[in-house]
Design a protein around this motif. Structure first.
Motif, PDB file in Angstrom:
ATOM      1  N   SER A 118      53.174  28.784 -10.074  1.00 57.77           N
ATOM      2  CA  SER A 118      53.592  27.384  -9.960  1.00 57.77           C
ATOM      3  C   SER A 118      55.084  27.288 -10.282  1.00 57.77           C
ATOM      4  O   SER A 118      55.500  27.582 -11.414  1.00 57.77           O
ATOM      5  CB  SER A 118      52.799  26.516 -10.937  1.00 57.77           C
ATOM      6  OG  SER A 118      53.441  25.272 -11.118  1.00 57.77           O
ATOM      7  N   ALA A 119      55.858  26.866  -9.300  1.00 56.49           N
ATOM      8  CA  ALA A 119      57.298  26.719  -9.527  1.00 56.49           C
ATOM      9  C   ALA A 119      57.570  25.740 -10.669  1.00 56.49           C
ATOM     10  O   ALA A 119      58.486  25.949 -11.469  1.00 56.49           O
ATOM     11  CB  ALA A 119      57.992  26.253  -8.253  1.00 56.49           C
ATOM     12  N   PHE A 120      56.767  24.707 -10.764  1.00 55.16           N
ATOM     13  CA  PHE A 120      56.937  23.696 -11.807  1.00 55.16           C
ATOM     14  C   PHE A 120      56.757  24.297 -13.203  1.00 55.16           C
ATOM     15  O   PHE A 120      57.582  24.095 -14.098  1.00 55.16           O
ATOM     16  CB  PHE A 120      55.944  22.554 -11.583  1.00 55.16           C
ATOM     17  CG  PHE A 120      56.067  21.458 -12.602  1.00 55.16           C
ATOM     18  CD1 PHE A 120      57.112  20.539 -12.551  1.00 55.16           C
ATOM     19  CD2 PHE A 120      55.139  21.338 -13.621  1.00 55.16           C
ATOM     20  CE1 PHE A 120      57.226  19.528 -13.498  1.00 55.16           C
ATOM     21  CE2 PHE A 120      55.246  20.328 -14.566  1.00 55.16           C
ATOM     22  CZ  PHE A 120      56.295  19.423 -14.508  1.00 55.16           C
ATOM     23  N   SER A 121      55.684  25.070 -13.416  1.00 56.29           N
ATOM     24  CA  SER A 121      55.461  25.620 -14.757  1.00 56.29           C
ATOM     25  C   SER A 121      56.411  26.774 -15.066  1.00 56.29           C
ATOM     26  O   SER A 121      56.827  26.939 -16.215  1.00 56.29           O
ATOM     27  CB  SER A 121      53.999  26.027 -14.958  1.00 56.29           C
ATOM     28  OG  SER A 121      53.632  27.036 -14.063  1.00 56.29           O
ATOM     29  N   ILE A 122      56.792  27.547 -14.048  1.00 58.09           N
ATOM     30  CA  ILE A 122      57.775  28.615 -14.282  1.00 58.09           C
ATOM     31  C   ILE A 122      59.120  27.993 -14.662  1.00 58.09           C
ATOM     32  O   ILE A 122      59.791  28.458 -15.579  1.00 58.09           O
ATOM     33  CB  ILE A 122      57.893  29.548 -13.060  1.00 58.09           C
ATOM     34  CG1 ILE A 122      56.588  30.345 -12.884  1.00 58.09           C
ATOM     35  CG2 ILE A 122      59.078  30.488 -13.207  1.00 58.09           C
ATOM     36  CD1 ILE A 122      56.504  31.151 -11.598  1.00 58.09           C
ATOM     37  N   GLU A 123      59.499  26.921 -13.986  1.00 59.38           N
ATOM     38  CA  GLU A 123      60.737  26.229 -14.351  1.00 59.38           C
ATOM     39  C   GLU A 123      60.649  25.697 -15.787  1.00 59.38           C
ATOM     40  O   GLU A 123      61.630  25.772 -16.542  1.00 59.38           O
ATOM     41  CB  GLU A 123      61.016  25.078 -13.386  1.00 59.38           C
ATOM     42  CG  GLU A 123      62.322  24.365 -13.678  1.00 59.38           C
ATOM     43  CD  GLU A 123      62.681  23.320 -12.641  1.00 59.38           C
ATOM     44  OE1 GLU A 123      63.866  22.943 -12.605  1.00 59.38           O
ATOM     45  OE2 GLU A 123      61.797  22.890 -11.874  1.00 59.38           O
ATOM     46  N   GLY A 124      59.481  25.201 -16.167  1.00 57.70           N
ATOM     47  CA  GLY A 124      59.289  24.737 -17.544  1.00 57.70           C
ATOM     48  C   GLY A 124      59.511  25.850 -18.559  1.00 57.70           C
ATOM     49  O   GLY A 124      60.104  25.628 -19.609  1.00 57.70           O
ATOM     50  N   MET A 125      59.016  27.050 -18.225  1.00 57.06           N
ATOM     51  CA  MET A 125      59.245  28.199 -19.109  1.00 57.06           C
ATOM     52  C   MET A 125      60.740  28.485 -19.217  1.00 57.06           C
ATOM     53  O   MET A 125      61.268  28.683 -20.326  1.00 57.06           O
ATOM     54  CB  MET A 125      58.543  29.460 -18.570  1.00 57.06           C
ATOM     55  CG  MET A 125      57.078  29.533 -18.777  1.00 57.06           C
ATOM     56  SD  MET A 125      56.411  31.105 -18.153  1.00 57.06           S
ATOM     57  CE  MET A 125      57.147  32.276 -19.292  1.00 57.06           C
ATOM     58  N   LEU A 126      61.416  28.538 -18.067  1.00 53.28           N
ATOM     59  CA  LEU A 126      62.843  28.857 -18.080  1.00 53.28           C
ATOM     60  C   LEU A 126      63.637  27.798 -18.826  1.00 53.28           C
ATOM     61  O   LEU A 126      64.609  28.113 -19.515  1.00 53.28           O
ATOM     62  CB  LEU A 126      63.368  29.003 -16.642  1.00 53.28           C
ATOM     63  CG  LEU A 126      62.786  30.137 -15.814  1.00 53.28           C
ATOM     64  CD1 LEU A 126      63.426  30.168 -14.434  1.00 53.28           C
ATOM     65  CD2 LEU A 126      62.930  31.471 -16.509  1.00 53.28           C
ATOM     66  N   ASP A 127      63.232  26.539 -18.695  1.00 55.97           N
ATOM     67  CA  ASP A 127      63.950  25.456 -19.394  1.00 55.97           C
ATOM     68  C   ASP A 127      63.883  25.610 -20.906  1.00 55.97           C
ATOM     69  O   ASP A 127      64.769  25.131 -21.618  1.00 55.97           O
ATOM     70  CB  ASP A 127      63.388  24.096 -18.973  1.00 55.97           C
ATOM     71  CG  ASP A 127      63.857  23.675 -17.592  1.00 55.97           C
ATOM     72  OD1 ASP A 127      64.759  24.331 -17.017  1.00 55.97           O
ATOM     73  OD2 ASP A 127      63.315  22.676 -17.072  1.00 55.97           O
ATOM     74  N   LYS A 128      62.860  26.259 -21.417  1.00 60.45           N
ATOM     75  CA  LYS A 128      62.760  26.478 -22.873  1.00 60.45           C
ATOM     76  C   LYS A 128      63.910  27.340 -23.392  1.00 60.45           C
ATOM     77  O   LYS A 128      64.229  27.293 -24.574  1.00 60.45           O
ATOM     78  CB  LYS A 128      61.425  27.131 -23.223  1.00 60.45           C
ATOM     79  CG  LYS A 128      60.244  26.206 -23.014  1.00 60.45           C
ATOM     80  CD  LYS A 128      58.939  26.910 -23.311  1.00 60.45           C
ATOM     81  CE  LYS A 128      57.774  25.969 -23.030  1.00 60.45           C
ATOM     82  NZ  LYS A 128      56.469  26.606 -23.314  1.00 60.45           N
ATOM     83  N   THR A 129      64.528  28.119 -22.506  1.00 60.12           N
ATOM     84  CA  THR A 129      65.601  29.005 -22.937  1.00 60.12           C
ATOM     85  C   THR A 129      66.952  28.295 -23.005  1.00 60.12           C
ATOM     86  O   THR A 129      67.905  28.841 -23.537  1.00 60.12           O
ATOM     87  CB  THR A 129      65.748  30.216 -21.996  1.00 60.12           C
ATOM     88  OG1 THR A 129      66.238  29.778 -20.716  1.00 60.12           O
ATOM     89  CG2 THR A 129      64.446  30.958 -21.827  1.00 60.12           C
ATOM     90  N   LEU A 130      67.022  27.097 -22.447  1.00 59.24           N
ATOM     91  CA  LEU A 130      68.312  26.379 -22.389  1.00 59.24           C
ATOM     92  C   LEU A 130      68.717  25.809 -23.735  1.00 59.24           C
ATOM     93  O   LEU A 130      67.943  25.471 -24.559  1.00 59.24           O
ATOM     94  CB  LEU A 130      68.236  25.247 -21.354  1.00 59.24           C
ATOM     95  CG  LEU A 130      67.962  25.699 -19.922  1.00 59.24           C
ATOM     96  CD1 LEU A 130      67.850  24.495 -18.999  1.00 59.24           C
ATOM     97  CD2 LEU A 130      69.049  26.653 -19.431  1.00 59.24           C
TER      98      LEU A 130
END
Length: 130
Positions: A118-130
């Protein structure tokens, strides 16, 4: 036929990664030294455990390439671990399956998933690193 398709998919991914703009995340092959250096610098990190034969990994790849080309991930370092050949790295990170994604901020693991396309949940994971 499957092996040649996997090869072509990998080749396309390399071309796409190589042609990303400078504002994109930095993609690297996983080495313990490079991973430790990125962690010690406090970098945001994504570890992508992939296998060339894995259909889920092939589904994740274009999502990862697209997301990591976004300017907001310009400081992200993406490490690829080959599930079939880098067993020591898998053990060190306690990654037991291909298609595993792990995000870190420095030395702190923030999240991990297995088999997520899911692009949405993968993006959510990546956003945690910001």
């Amino acid at each position: 036929m499957t092996l040649s398709r996997a090869f072509l998919t990998g080749l396309v991914a390399l071309i796409l990664v190589g042609s990303m703009p400078a504002s994109a995340a930095e993609w690297k092959d996983f080495t313990a030294d490079a991973f430790a250096a990125a962690q010690n610098e406090g970098k945001p990190i994504l570890v992508d455990v992939f296998a060339a034969w894995c259909p889920v990994c092939r589904a994740q790849n274009p999502i990862l390439v697209k997301l990591t080309s976004e300017p907001k991930y310009k400081d992200l370092v993406v490490f690829k671990i080959d599930f079939d050949t880098q067993k020591d790295a898998l053990r060190a990170l306690n990654a037991q399956s291909q298609s595993t994604l792990i995000v870190y901020k420095g030395t702190t693991e923030l999240d991990r998933s297995v088999g997520d396309t899911s692009a949405f949940s993968i993006e959510g994971m990546l956003d945690k690193t910001l």
